[in-house]
Structure formats: C-alpha cells, structure tokens
Design a protein around this motif. Structure first.
Motif, PDB file in Angstrom:
ATOM      1  N   VAL A   1      -0.109  10.122  -5.949  1.00  0.00           N
ATOM      2  CA  VAL A   1       0.127   8.684  -5.876  1.00  0.00           C
ATOM      3  C   VAL A   1      -0.511   8.024  -7.091  1.00  0.00           C
ATOM      4  O   VAL A   1      -1.671   8.290  -7.412  1.00  0.00           O
ATOM      5  CB  VAL A   1      -0.453   8.115  -4.564  1.00  0.00           C
ATOM      6  CG1 VAL A   1      -0.173   6.631  -4.447  1.00  0.00           C
ATOM      7  CG2 VAL A   1       0.106   8.869  -3.370  1.00  0.00           C
ATOM      8  N   SER A   2       0.251   7.163  -7.762  1.00  0.00           N
ATOM      9  CA  SER A   2      -0.239   6.526  -8.983  1.00  0.00           C
ATOM     10  C   SER A   2      -1.259   5.437  -8.682  1.00  0.00           C
ATOM     11  O   SER A   2      -1.212   4.813  -7.627  1.00  0.00           O
ATOM     12  CB  SER A   2       0.928   5.945  -9.781  1.00  0.00           C
ATOM     13  OG  SER A   2       1.525   4.892  -9.072  1.00  0.00           O
TER      14      SER A   2
ATOM     15  N   ASP B   1      -7.876   2.524  -7.928  1.00  0.00           N
ATOM     16  CA  ASP B   1      -7.876   2.774  -9.368  1.00  0.00           C
ATOM     17  C   ASP B   1      -7.744   4.243  -9.754  1.00  0.00           C
ATOM     18  O   ASP B   1      -7.919   4.579 -10.919  1.00  0.00           O
ATOM     19  CB  ASP B   1      -9.159   2.198  -9.980  1.00  0.00           C
ATOM     20  CG  ASP B   1      -9.281   0.705  -9.754  1.00  0.00           C
ATOM     21  OD1 ASP B   1      -8.229   0.033  -9.669  1.00  0.00           O
ATOM     22  OD2 ASP B   1     -10.415   0.214  -9.646  1.00  0.00           O
ATOM     23  N   SER B   2      -7.442   5.121  -8.811  1.00  0.00           N
ATOM     24  CA  SER B   2      -7.399   6.556  -9.102  1.00  0.00           C
ATOM     25  C   SER B   2      -6.107   7.181  -8.588  1.00  0.00           C
ATOM     26  O   SER B   2      -5.520   6.710  -7.619  1.00  0.00           O
ATOM     27  CB  SER B   2      -8.572   7.265  -8.415  1.00  0.00           C
ATOM     28  OG  SER B   2      -9.791   6.735  -8.836  1.00  0.00           O
TER      29      SER B   2
ATOM     30  N   LEU C   1       9.972   1.537 -11.375  1.00  0.00           N
ATOM     31  CA  LEU C   1       8.664   2.137 -11.586  1.00  0.00           C
ATOM     32  C   LEU C   1       8.385   3.267 -10.608  1.00  0.00           C
ATOM     33  O   LEU C   1       8.498   3.093  -9.398  1.00  0.00           O
ATOM     34  CB  LEU C   1       7.573   1.073 -11.430  1.00  0.00           C
ATOM     35  CG  LEU C   1       7.629  -0.100 -12.389  1.00  0.00           C
ATOM     36  CD1 LEU C   1       6.582  -1.142 -12.015  1.00  0.00           C
ATOM     37  CD2 LEU C   1       7.428   0.374 -13.820  1.00  0.00           C
ATOM     38  N   ALA C   2       7.996   4.428 -11.165  1.00  0.00           N
ATOM     39  CA  ALA C   2       7.603   5.552 -10.321  1.00  0.00           C
ATOM     40  C   ALA C   2       6.269   5.227  -9.664  1.00  0.00           C
ATOM     41  O   ALA C   2       5.327   4.820 -10.339  1.00  0.00           O
ATOM     42  CB  ALA C   2       7.499   6.824 -11.142  1.00  0.00           C
ATOM     43  N   LYS C   3       6.208   5.375  -8.365  1.00  0.00           N
ATOM     44  CA  LYS C   3       4.974   5.129  -7.612  1.00  0.00           C
ATOM     45  C   LYS C   3       4.319   6.432  -7.183  1.00  0.00           C
ATOM     46  O   LYS C   3       3.110   6.497  -7.049  1.00  0.00           O
ATOM     47  CB  LYS C   3       5.251   4.288  -6.359  1.00  0.00           C
ATOM     48  CG  LYS C   3       5.867   2.937  -6.655  1.00  0.00           C
ATOM     49  CD  LYS C   3       4.868   2.034  -7.317  1.00  0.00           C
ATOM     50  CE  LYS C   3       5.459   0.643  -7.494  1.00  0.00           C
ATOM     51  NZ  LYS C   3       4.513  -0.274  -8.081  1.00  0.00           N
TER      52      LYS C   3
ATOM     53  N   SER D   1       0.835  -1.177   0.000  1.00  0.00           N
ATOM     54  CA  SER D   1       0.000   0.000   0.000  1.00  0.00           C
ATOM     55  C   SER D   1       0.880   1.240   0.000  1.00  0.00           C
ATOM     56  O   SER D   1       2.037   1.219   0.379  1.00  0.00           O
ATOM     57  CB  SER D   1      -0.938  -0.014   1.206  1.00  0.00           C
ATOM     58  OG  SER D   1      -0.222   0.259   2.373  1.00  0.00           O
ATOM     59  N   LYS D   2       0.311   2.335  -0.423  1.00  0.00           N
ATOM     60  CA  LYS D   2       1.067   3.577  -0.559  1.00  0.00           C
ATOM     61  C   LYS D   2       1.431   4.183   0.777  1.00  0.00           C
ATOM     62  O   LYS D   2       2.489   4.756   0.941  1.00  0.00           O
ATOM     63  CB  LYS D   2       0.243   4.572  -1.368  1.00  0.00           C
ATOM     64  CG  LYS D   2       0.038   4.114  -2.771  1.00  0.00           C
ATOM     65  CD  LYS D   2      -0.866   5.043  -3.500  1.00  0.00           C
ATOM     66  CE  LYS D   2      -1.239   4.459  -4.827  1.00  0.00           C
ATOM     67  NZ  LYS D   2      -2.190   5.232  -5.543  1.00  0.00           N
ATOM     68  N   LYS D   3       0.539   4.074   1.760  1.00  0.00           N
ATOM     69  CA  LYS D   3       0.782   4.693   3.051  1.00  0.00           C
ATOM     70  C   LYS D   3       2.027   4.150   3.729  1.00  0.00           C
ATOM     71  O   LYS D   3       2.884   4.923   4.143  1.00  0.00           O
ATOM     72  CB  LYS D   3      -0.441   4.532   3.937  1.00  0.00           C
ATOM     73  CG  LYS D   3      -0.901   5.809   4.539  1.00  0.00           C
ATOM     74  CD  LYS D   3      -2.172   5.643   5.313  1.00  0.00           C
ATOM     75  CE  LYS D   3      -2.758   7.003   5.609  1.00  0.00           C
ATOM     76  NZ  LYS D   3      -3.979   6.925   6.353  1.00  0.00           N
ATOM     77  N   PRO D   4       2.185   2.829   3.880  1.00  0.00           N
ATOM     78  CA  PRO D   4       3.411   2.321   4.508  1.00  0.00           C
ATOM     79  C   PRO D   4       4.653   2.683   3.703  1.00  0.00           C
ATOM     80  O   PRO D   4       5.705   2.956   4.251  1.00  0.00           O
ATOM     81  CB  PRO D   4       3.207   0.818   4.561  1.00  0.00           C
ATOM     82  CG  PRO D   4       1.733   0.627   4.537  1.00  0.00           C
ATOM     83  CD  PRO D   4       1.206   1.768   3.700  1.00  0.00           C
ATOM     84  N   PHE D   5       4.525   2.699   2.371  1.00  0.00           N
ATOM     85  CA  PHE D   5       5.641   3.049   1.495  1.00  0.00           C
ATOM     86  C   PHE D   5       6.091   4.474   1.790  1.00  0.00           C
ATOM     87  O   PHE D   5       7.267   4.749   1.975  1.00  0.00           O
ATOM     88  CB  PHE D   5       5.189   2.889   0.043  1.00  0.00           C
ATOM     89  CG  PHE D   5       6.253   3.168  -0.970  1.00  0.00           C
ATOM     90  CD1 PHE D   5       7.300   2.287  -1.144  1.00  0.00           C
ATOM     91  CD2 PHE D   5       6.192   4.288  -1.778  1.00  0.00           C
ATOM     92  CE1 PHE D   5       8.271   2.519  -2.093  1.00  0.00           C
ATOM     93  CE2 PHE D   5       7.152   4.524  -2.727  1.00  0.00           C
ATOM     94  CZ  PHE D   5       8.195   3.637  -2.883  1.00  0.00           C
ATOM     95  N   ILE D   6       5.145   5.395   1.861  1.00  0.00           N
ATOM     96  CA  ILE D   6       5.444   6.805   2.127  1.00  0.00           C
ATOM     97  C   ILE D   6       5.984   6.968   3.532  1.00  0.00           C
ATOM     98  O   ILE D   6       6.967   7.661   3.755  1.00  0.00           O
ATOM     99  CB  ILE D   6       4.195   7.669   1.931  1.00  0.00           C
ATOM    100  CG1 ILE D   6       3.778   7.655   0.456  1.00  0.00           C
ATOM    101  CG2 ILE D   6       4.435   9.093   2.406  1.00  0.00           C
ATOM    102  CD1 ILE D   6       2.446   8.267   0.209  1.00  0.00           C
ATOM    103  N   PHE D   7       5.336   6.346   4.510  1.00  0.00           N
ATOM    104  CA  PHE D   7       5.783   6.461   5.887  1.00  0.00           C
ATOM    105  C   PHE D   7       7.197   5.941   6.050  1.00  0.00           C
ATOM    106  O   PHE D   7       8.014   6.524   6.744  1.00  0.00           O
ATOM    107  CB  PHE D   7       4.854   5.705   6.834  1.00  0.00           C
ATOM    108  CG  PHE D   7       3.495   6.323   6.974  1.00  0.00           C
ATOM    109  CD1 PHE D   7       3.327   7.690   6.877  1.00  0.00           C
ATOM    110  CD2 PHE D   7       2.393   5.533   7.199  1.00  0.00           C
ATOM    111  CE1 PHE D   7       2.077   8.263   7.008  1.00  0.00           C
ATOM    112  CE2 PHE D   7       1.137   6.098   7.333  1.00  0.00           C
ATOM    113  CZ  PHE D   7       0.988   7.458   7.235  1.00  0.00           C
TER     114      PHE D   7
END
Length: 138
Positions: A86-87, A100-101, A66-68, A2-8
């Motif tokens: 966020v992609s 999907d957005s 890959l850019a996330k 998920s994007k949140k853990p990645f960003i954190f």
C-alpha cells in the motif's frame, strides 16, 4: 479514503456479482483484465476505482489514474486473496507510521457470482458490507 475500506470494497466486489447462478467459471483466465468497482458505465469515470489483474499474478489498484496499491493475487477455488503493498499517503489514520510509510496488507474474498462481464465478492473481514460488484472494462 483509508486503504482498508478501499481494499475491502474491492474484495467484496470481486467475490460477489449477484445472486443468480454462476454464468461464468471463476478461473485465473477469467479474472485477468481491468475491472471497475460498480457498473460498466463507471469505466468512463475519472474518479472510478479500478482493479487490474494480470496473467502473471500481479495486480494494481487505482483510484482515478493513481496507483494506490500493487501486489499479487491468487485464486483457490472461489477464494481470491490479494497480497498488496500500500502506497504512503493513502491512509488518513492518526498513526504517522501508516500514513507516511509503505506497508503490506492482504485481503481474502469469496467470489459468489460471476457473469461474462461482472462478478461479485464478499470480503471475509467485512461480511456486513454485503456483495460488491466488479465490472469488466473494455
């Protein structure tokens, strides 16, 4: 992932690089460049997580090639704030809107230690995760 853990995780890494006294001053010039989450040898890994911070205040987060996420960064004393687009497809959540957005997300992290080629971060919304290290790639 998920994007949140990645960003954190990235923010944590950006803010805290260790527990000793700061060896390098946190500044926009210092933060420019390509950073990898982890140690310098991780720069060679095809699955590494990268943060590219440019002089013009833009950023790119990649996982492998890959850019996330792309966006802007700003530094206020030792506080680093990332504003990101966020992609789609980087979130595995149940809600299809997020899955999907494109969506906006921001994170603020505290830079706690810097060295010439690494720094650490603590993310305000994920303090329990501790200090994460970002290392400069050549």
């Amino acid at each position: 992932m998920s994007k949140k853990p990645f960003i954190f995780t990235f923010l944590l890494a950006v803010i805290t690089a260790g527990t000793s006294a700061m060896d390098a001053k946190v500044s926009p010039d210092y933060l420019q460049g390509e950073w990898v989450l982890g140690e310098k040898q991780d720069c060679k890994s095809v699955n590494a997580k990268y943060l590219m911070m440019r002089k013009n205040g833009t950023l790119e987060m990649r996982e492998g090639g890959l850019a996330k996420m792309v966006g802007f960064w700003e530094l206020d004393n030792d506080n680093l704030t990332l504003h990101m687009l966020v992609s789609p497809g980087t979130s595995t959540g149940e809600n299809p809107f997020y899955r999907d957005s494109y969506r906006y997300q921001y994170v603020t992290a505290k830079v706690v230690e810097t060295k010439s080629d690494a720094f650490g971060v603590i993310i305000a919304t994920n303090v329990d995760a501790g200090i994460q290290t970002l290392s400069r790639c050549p």
